[in-house]
Design a protein around this motif. Structure first.
Motif, PDB file in Angstrom:
ATOM      1  N   ASP A 152      -3.281   1.949 -13.650  1.00  0.00           N
ATOM      2  CA  ASP A 152      -1.981   2.463 -13.201  1.00  0.00           C
ATOM      3  C   ASP A 152      -1.624   3.814 -13.825  1.00  0.00           C
ATOM      4  O   ASP A 152      -0.963   4.630 -13.193  1.00  0.00           O
TER       5      ASP A 152
ATOM      6  N   GLU B 288       0.803  -1.227   0.000  1.00  0.00           N
ATOM      7  CA  GLU B 288       0.000   0.000   0.000  1.00  0.00           C
ATOM      8  C   GLU B 288       0.835   1.276   0.000  1.00  0.00           C
ATOM      9  O   GLU B 288       0.443   2.278  -0.575  1.00  0.00           O
TER      10      GLU B 288
ATOM     11  N   GLN C 169       1.345   2.408  -3.460  1.00  0.00           N
ATOM     12  CA  GLN C 169       0.183   2.549  -4.339  1.00  0.00           C
ATOM     13  C   GLN C 169      -0.185   4.016  -4.543  1.00  0.00           C
ATOM     14  O   GLN C 169      -1.258   4.458  -4.168  1.00  0.00           O
TER      15      GLN C 169
END
Lengths: 316, 412
Positions: free
Chosen positions: B250, A124, A127
């Protein structure tokens, strides 16, 4: 257009460095033992799956450390109790052994983890988009992949060229008999290098799994391209593998990004063909469509003009 | 004396075996059970087995007690391998072939089956296509032995573009798909229907990539982003869908993605929050909200048996159910009689939809739904992820039907 070139450059380097991580292990093994390890990409897959399982219980970072070690140990065991035993029947037997091993690993992976895509995700903390350029994000995880790959390259290069272990490995690659005569345990070096080579594939798997997907076909997708890199780079040359990986990464990314066809080239050269000529399909092929075969084309060219590879200093 | 006992034992054993053999109707399931698309194939196999068990066998079978048996054959998604497996299945005396993953395979199978039936009129084989949606299969290449239970790519694209046409914000669309018959069919249909319904929409990209061979979809996502597209249409499935969905997420590209197969088999879980309210999927089924108790019971039953899988294709239940009904109607398991019974047959699905097997081209006509990937109001999630598909709009069977160019020869 500049946006496309900029991001293609970045993507190409990320892909190239990832390929290098796979190829570095393979080139070490190939140049020392003369064995083209067909199961190399399977160790990559194993790394991804092991890290996936570990990450469920202990998080991504533990997986990043532990999974490659496990893969390396499996690799060492395979060398000690498989390859070394098979070696007495020559290179063909070794080749077939690793070929069979690739199938075995794929079946085992499917048996343990099942056939569907695993939700193996980035940690995370990574991310988030590292930066946004022309409205397009560059994920922090990609930058992390980049850094790890470069770190591994530098580390390998230093170990191989500056350390005593590296000296012995280099010696064993080029003159195995002489090294053995000097009292070094060459089989042990072989086992170590095979293990480390597999562990490198494992690292590649651990960090590629979240980015490229963790599924039973992941080894097949990368399997053949790694061999291309090792051959283009040249036998025994880590630098060669590094350069070849980058070339192939960039080649494939740019081929996809640039929408040109043979037809465009011919038009630019003021050559035109009859619209319903039999060869029409051939010259209307676009660059993205032929992208997957470009590395193999390059391989053929290298084998014709420079059979030892770009940086190879030894005939096979 | 001893030999007589032995002989009678052997005879009774043989007759018991043949009696048992006569009690079953075998259906060959030819689909990928290994390789990059193994997850899709295996899930389909389990659904077939579950449908045969719960919808037919548990209710006493067909034709006075004959049970359905699903026999799996792995074709590794290769048309060549499929033909080998087809020969094996026929060699084992199987007269019903079910296949769905890859229109490339379906095209090869339909040709081979047509040829086989011409040469062996006494032992014909029926092709139950439950998922291969290349429109050619029920148009130019249609034949009497092929039945399609899924809506074809044109019908699905027709429904999908109906929805897109209402989105005024969409001015530029990027098409991307797998480089084979199905991917091409999707792209062609999208160009055609968008041109008819929203001529103002510009198609900024029409791309085909090698199927199952792309390592990293980021270069494609970069290209899509650079094209300035407001929406993406793709027919990708399996690992190719996961890769594309992830790569688009992404790059931070925040546009709707209109798809055919972007759910389940691990895809929903992998896409997770990054695709929420972004991915829209066209299909014949309906997950949420559940429409009645029958479908809820079927769903829960499947989940109880296979906790790690989902019902990915409701049409599999329809295929099995319709086959059983057709056999009852024909009063026989002879493929020609069953095929004739299937033609024009109406069938009530577990969802309560009325499905008609159009006689002229053997294309099932049924309501088509567009669902969104979300974690709100989800009763049945996918991949146990909390995310699932919620139906946003439904196109009725009548509105979804498209004309066919099929000219079919029927056995007299």
């Amino acid at each position: 257009m500049f946006e496309l070139i900029f991001f293609s450059l970045l993507n190409g380097i990320v892909t190239g460095l990832l390929l290098f991580m796979l190829a570095s292990g393979l080139t070490l093994i190939f140049s020392m033992m003369g064995v083209l390890n067909f199961a190399h990409a399977s160790f990559y897959m194993l790394g991804a799956y092991l890290a996936y399982t570990i990450s469920i219980y202990m998080g991504f970072w533990v997986g990043l450390i532990v999974a490659p070690i496990l893969v390396g140990l499996i690799g060492a065991v395979v060398e000690r109790y498989g390859l070394r035993y098979v070696h007495r029947w020559g290179h063909v037997a070794e080749l077939i052994f690793t070929f069979g091993l690739a199938f075995l690993i794929e079946e085992v992976v499917q048996f343990i983890w099942g056939k569907d895509t695993k939700a193996y995700l980035e940690p995370e903390v990574l991310q988030f988009p590292l930066f946004t350029f022309f409205g397009q994000n560059f994920p922090a995880y990609k930058a992390f992949m980049l850094l790890i790959s470069i770190a591994i390259f530098v580390m390998l290069l230093l170990i191989l060229t500056k350390s005593r272990v590296g000296l012995i490995i280099q010696a064993a690659i080029h003159k195995p008999n002489m090294t053995a005569m000097l009292g070094h345990n060459v089989p042990l070096v072989f086992m170590g290098v095979f293990g480390v080579g597999c562990a490198l594939a494992g690292v590649a798997g651990v960090i590629a799994g979240p980015a490229l997907g963790t599924f039973p076909g992941m080894a097949v997708v990368l399997g053949s391209i790694v061999f291309v890199i090792v051959v283009i780079g040249g036998l025994g040359s880590l630098t060669g593998a590094f350069v070849a990986s980058l070339i192939i990464g960039l080649l494939q990314t740019f081929a996809i990004a640039l929408d040109y066809s043979v037809n465009d080239l011919l038009t630019a050269l003021n050559i035109s063909f009859d619209a319903d000529s039999a060869l029409r399909d051939l010259w209307s092929l676009s660059l993205p469509q032929v992208a997957p075969i470009l590395p193999y084309l390059l391989l053929v060219l290298v084998l014709i003009f420079r059979p030892t590879g770009l940086f190879g200093n030894r005939e096979t | 004396m001893k030999s007589i006992i032995l002989a009678s034992a052997v005879v009774s054993a043989i007759s018991a075996f043949s009696a048992q053999a006569a009690d079953t109707i075998k259906i060959a399931f030819i689909d990928p059970l290994s390789g990059p698309f193994a997850a899709t194939g295996t899930n389909g196999l389990r659904e077939f087995e579950f449908a045969a068990d719960t919808l037919v066998n548990a209710k006493g079978g067909v034709l006075g007690g004959q049970q359905f048996v699903i026999v799996p054959f792995d074709n590794k998604i290769s048309p060549k391998e499929s033909l080998v497996q087809l020969k094996r299945a026929i060699g084992e005396g199987i007269q019903y072939i079910a296949q769905g993953n890859s229109s490339g395979v379906a095209n090869a199978l339909t040709d081979a089956i047509k040829k086989h039936n011409k040469r062996n009129p006494d032992k014909p084989v029926l092709f139950l296509n439950y998922s291969a949606v290349d429109p050619a299969l029920t148009n130019a290449k249609c034949n009497f032995w092929h039945f399609r239970f899924d809506a074809n790519a044109d019908i699905k694209m027709n429904a999908l573009t109906d929805v897109i046409a209402q989105e005024d914000g969409i001015k530029k669309i990027y098409l991307i798909g797998q480089d084979y018959s199905f991917g091409k069919a999707v792209a062609a249909a999208a160009v055609k229907f968008l041109g008819e319904k929203r001529p103002d929409i510009e198609i900024v990209g029409n791309e085909l990539h090698p199927i199952g061979k792309v390592k990293d979809f980021t270069p494609y996502a970069t290209k899509i982003r650079a094209s300035g597209a407001d929406a993406v249409i793709t027919g990708n499935w399996g690992a190719d869908m996961v890769g594309l969905g992830k790569a688009i997420g992404d790059t931070g590209l925040d546009v709707p993605i209109y798809t055919y197969y972007a759910a389940k088999n691990g895809i929903t879980k992998t896409i997770g929050a990054s695709g929420k309210n972004k991915i829209r999927l066209v299909h014949e089924g309906n997950d949420n909200p559940p429409l009645n108790e029958e479908i809820t019971a079927y769903y829960t039953g499947f989940k109880a048996k296979y906790p790690d899988m989902d019902i990915t294709q409701y049409r599999i239940a329809n295929t099995v159910g319709m086959l059983a009904d057709a056999m009852e109607k024909a009063g026989s398991s002879d493929p020609v009689a069953v095929a004739k019974a299937l033609e024009g047959m109406e069938f009530k699905t577990l969802n309560g939809d009325i499905l008609t097997m159009r006689a002229e081209d053997h294309q099932a006509i049924q309501p088509i739904r567009i669902s969104v990937h979300t974690d709100e109001n989800v009763t049945f999630d996918a991949d146990n992820s909390g995310f699932g598909l919620v139906t946003e709009s439904t196109v009725t069977a009548a509105d979804s039907a498209l004309p066919s160019t099929c000219k079919m020869d029927r056995p007299s």
